[in-house]
Design a protein around this motif. Structure first.
Motif, short mmCIF file in Angstrom:
data_model
loop_
_atom_site.label_atom_id
_atom_site.label_comp_id
_atom_site.label_asym_id
_atom_site.label_seq_id
_atom_site.Cartn_x
_atom_site.Cartn_y
_atom_site.Cartn_z
N ALA A 1 0.83 -1.21 0.00
CA ALA A 1 0.00 0.00 0.00
C ALA A 1 0.87 1.26 0.00
O ALA A 1 0.55 2.25 -0.67
N LEU A 2 1.97 1.21 0.74
CA LEU A 2 2.89 2.36 0.74
C LEU A 2 3.50 2.58 -0.63
O LEU A 2 3.68 3.71 -1.07
N SER A 3 3.85 1.49 -1.31
CA SER A 3 4.40 1.62 -2.67
C SER A 3 3.39 2.29 -3.59
O SER A 3 3.75 3.14 -4.41
N ARG A 4 2.14 1.92 -3.47
CA ARG A 4 1.11 2.52 -4.30
C ARG A 4 0.90 4.00 -3.94
O ARG A 4 0.69 4.84 -4.82
N ALA A 5 0.96 4.31 -2.65
CA ALA A 5 0.84 5.72 -2.24
C ALA A 5 2.00 6.54 -2.79
O ALA A 5 1.83 7.70 -3.18
N ARG A 6 3.17 5.93 -2.83
CA ARG A 6 4.34 6.63 -3.37
C ARG A 6 4.18 6.91 -4.87
O ARG A 6 4.52 7.99 -5.35
N VAL A 7 3.64 5.94 -5.60
CA VAL A 7 3.37 6.15 -7.03
C VAL A 7 2.33 7.25 -7.20
O VAL A 7 2.46 8.12 -8.08
N ALA A 8 1.29 7.23 -6.35
CA ALA A 8 0.27 8.28 -6.43
C ALA A 8 0.89 9.65 -6.17
O ALA A 8 0.55 10.63 -6.85
N ARG A 9 1.81 9.72 -5.22
CA ARG A 9 2.50 10.99 -4.95
C ARG A 9 3.27 11.47 -6.19
O ARG A 9 3.27 12.65 -6.53
N LEU A 10 3.90 10.54 -6.89
CA LEU A 10 4.67 10.90 -8.08
C LEU A 10 3.78 11.31 -9.24
O LEU A 10 4.27 11.88 -10.22
N SER A 11 2.49 11.02 -9.15
CA SER A 11 1.59 11.40 -10.24
C SER A 11 1.18 12.87 -10.15
O SER A 11 0.43 13.36 -10.99
N LEU A 12 1.67 13.58 -9.10
CA LEU A 12 1.49 15.03 -9.01
C LEU A 12 2.74 15.71 -9.54
O LEU A 12 3.85 15.32 -9.18
N PRO A 13 2.60 16.73 -10.37
CA PRO A 13 3.79 17.44 -10.86
C PRO A 13 4.61 18.02 -9.71
O PRO A 13 4.05 18.39 -8.66
N ALA A 14 5.91 18.08 -9.88
CA ALA A 14 6.81 18.61 -8.84
C ALA A 14 6.37 20.02 -8.43
O ALA A 14 6.08 20.85 -9.27
N GLY A 15 6.33 20.22 -7.10
CA GLY A 15 5.99 21.53 -6.58
C GLY A 15 4.52 21.87 -6.60
O GLY A 15 4.14 23.00 -6.30
N THR A 16 3.67 20.88 -6.96
CA THR A 16 2.23 21.14 -7.03
C THR A 16 1.53 20.51 -5.83
O THR A 16 1.55 19.28 -5.69
N PRO A 17 0.92 21.30 -4.93
CA PRO A 17 0.19 20.71 -3.80
C PRO A 17 -1.08 20.03 -4.27
O PRO A 17 -1.64 20.36 -5.31
N GLY A 18 -1.52 19.07 -3.49
CA GLY A 18 -2.74 18.36 -3.82
C GLY A 18 -2.68 16.95 -3.29
O GLY A 18 -1.69 16.54 -2.66
#
Length: 392
Positions: free
Chosen positions: A267-284
């Motif tokens: 689940a943490l690996s998937r959360a990490r991938v989800a985090r990477l799906s946000l552009p750098a420096g973009t909150p959300g």
């Protein structure tokens, strides 16, 4: 909670009394220290071991409060919070600290009345002064309690090790998993989501944990590595947790909800991938799988870089300004579901301008924007460019 307690300029008579106390600050600090020693067993012990240190603390607090009141400046609650953090880490009991603030507030009020003497200030001013003192005590007490909560949430070395075992999947025995979860304050069974955030100051995680706790969700965090677990009660809580995390200026990835403690590493690996799906420096907040193509791109960056080179290479070699115009136009066209007019509305240009730019994209990429396969390749490539730093 705000960082300042509102203050209004005190009447002239009250300012004179406060200035009088300030001119005799060592004397009043000594009297307050003795009073604390008499009224509270903890401060009695401090007075016996470090009397001068106790008087220095009393002097500093009195000076800060009296100066702010006299000048009509706002009282900084950040100072109270920092005091609370320091005292909590020193092991000073919270009840003793709160009692000391109440004793100190009443001491200041009674000392000012004593300096005033009969008839110097009106009964209305006396009542207003009493109200100010108690309001300040309440605000400072809240700030102190919050600071103590933050320190209580800071992981001990043993707790950090237990959390690391849980997050890394080092525990195979179901009973051991349940015992570890219980020691960390998590339910041994139920529903969870894994969370990964960008690198932030430790205070941000404390703030997030307090927000979640206020809504009765238990959570644990690996401070410094920006990973955490949140225990939820029902599927609808995923949206609510997402809203709470989205209220912070952070970039956060969340896993889908899961039920087994053994599933935490995946689940943490998937959360990490989800985090990477946000552009750098973009909150959300991005939840794994909510946008399948973006999730796949974020999960396989090396492969998608090859897609970028083959599908958008003709655009990416252009000068930066021209490249950005064409990529932005293509993104607006996708966002507008293939409508040149909707893309034009998003870009504040004429639809014919959009059509001209799209023809240019087709010429440079050798892709046809009426062919579903070519459209799919360009969309994947565009998502990869969006998530990475734009090529030079």
């Amino acid at each position: 909670m705000g960082t300042e307690a509102p203050a209004t300029p005190a009447p002239q008579e009250q300012r004179e009394l406060m200035q009088a106390m300030l001119t005799r600050l060592p004397e009043f600090a000594d009297r307050l220290a003795k009073l604390l020693s008499e009224k509270d067993e903890f401060y009695h012990q401090v007075d016996a071991v470090a009397p001068e240190e106790l008087r220095q603390v009393c002097r500093a607090n009195l000076k800060r409060a009296l100066t702010s009141f006299a000048d009509g400046r706002e009282l900084s609650l950040d100072a109270a919070r920092k005091t609370g953090l320091a005292q909590a880490r020193q092991g000073i009991p919270l009840p003793a600290v709160l009692r000391a603030f109440r004793i100190g507030g009443m001491f200041v009020y009674e000392a000012l009345l004593g300096l005033a003497g009969p008839g110097f200030i009106s009964s209305a001013q006396t009542a207003a002064m009493s109200s100010t003192v108690w309001r300040t005590i309440d605000l400072y007490s809240d700030a102190l309690a919050t600071a103590y909560d933050e320190v209580a949430a800071e992981p001990s070395p043993e707790r950090r090790e237990l959390l690391e075992d849980l997050l890394q999947g080092r525990l195979d025995d179901p009973l051991e998993l349940e015992e570890t979860a219980a020691k960390l304050g998590l339910p041994p069974a139920g529903m969870f989501v894994a969370v990964v955030s960008e690198t932030v100051e430790p205070d941000w995680h404390n703030a997030v944990e307090l927000l979640l706790r206020a809504r009765r969700w238990r959570s644990v965090w690996r401070h410094g590595a920006e990973a955490g677990l949140v225990a939820i009660d029902r599927l609808e809580d995923v949206r609510r947790v997402r809203d709470v995390l989205g209220s912070m200026p952070l970039a956060v990835g969340m896993s889908k909800p899961f039920t087994g403690l053994a599933e935490i590493p995946d689940a943490l690996s998937r959360a990490r991938v989800a985090r990477l799906s946000l552009p750098a420096g973009t909150p959300g907040v991005a939840v794994f799988g909510d946008s399948p193509v973006t999730t796949l791109v974020a999960g396989a960056p090396a492969m998608t870089r090859e897609v970028v080179r083959s599908s958008l290479s003709g655009v990416l070699v252009l000068p930066a300004t021209e490249r950005k115009v064409l990529l932005d136009t293509l993104a607006a066209w996708f966002a507008g579901h293939g409508s040149a007019k909707q893309a034009a509305d998003r870009l504040f240009v004429h639809p014919n301008t959009v059509r001209y730019r799209l023809r240019r994209v087709q010429e440079l990429t050798k892709r046809d924007l009426t062919d579903p396969v070519d459209i799919g390749e360009l969309y994947v490539a565009l998502e990869s460019v969006r998530l990475e730093a734009e090529p030079d």
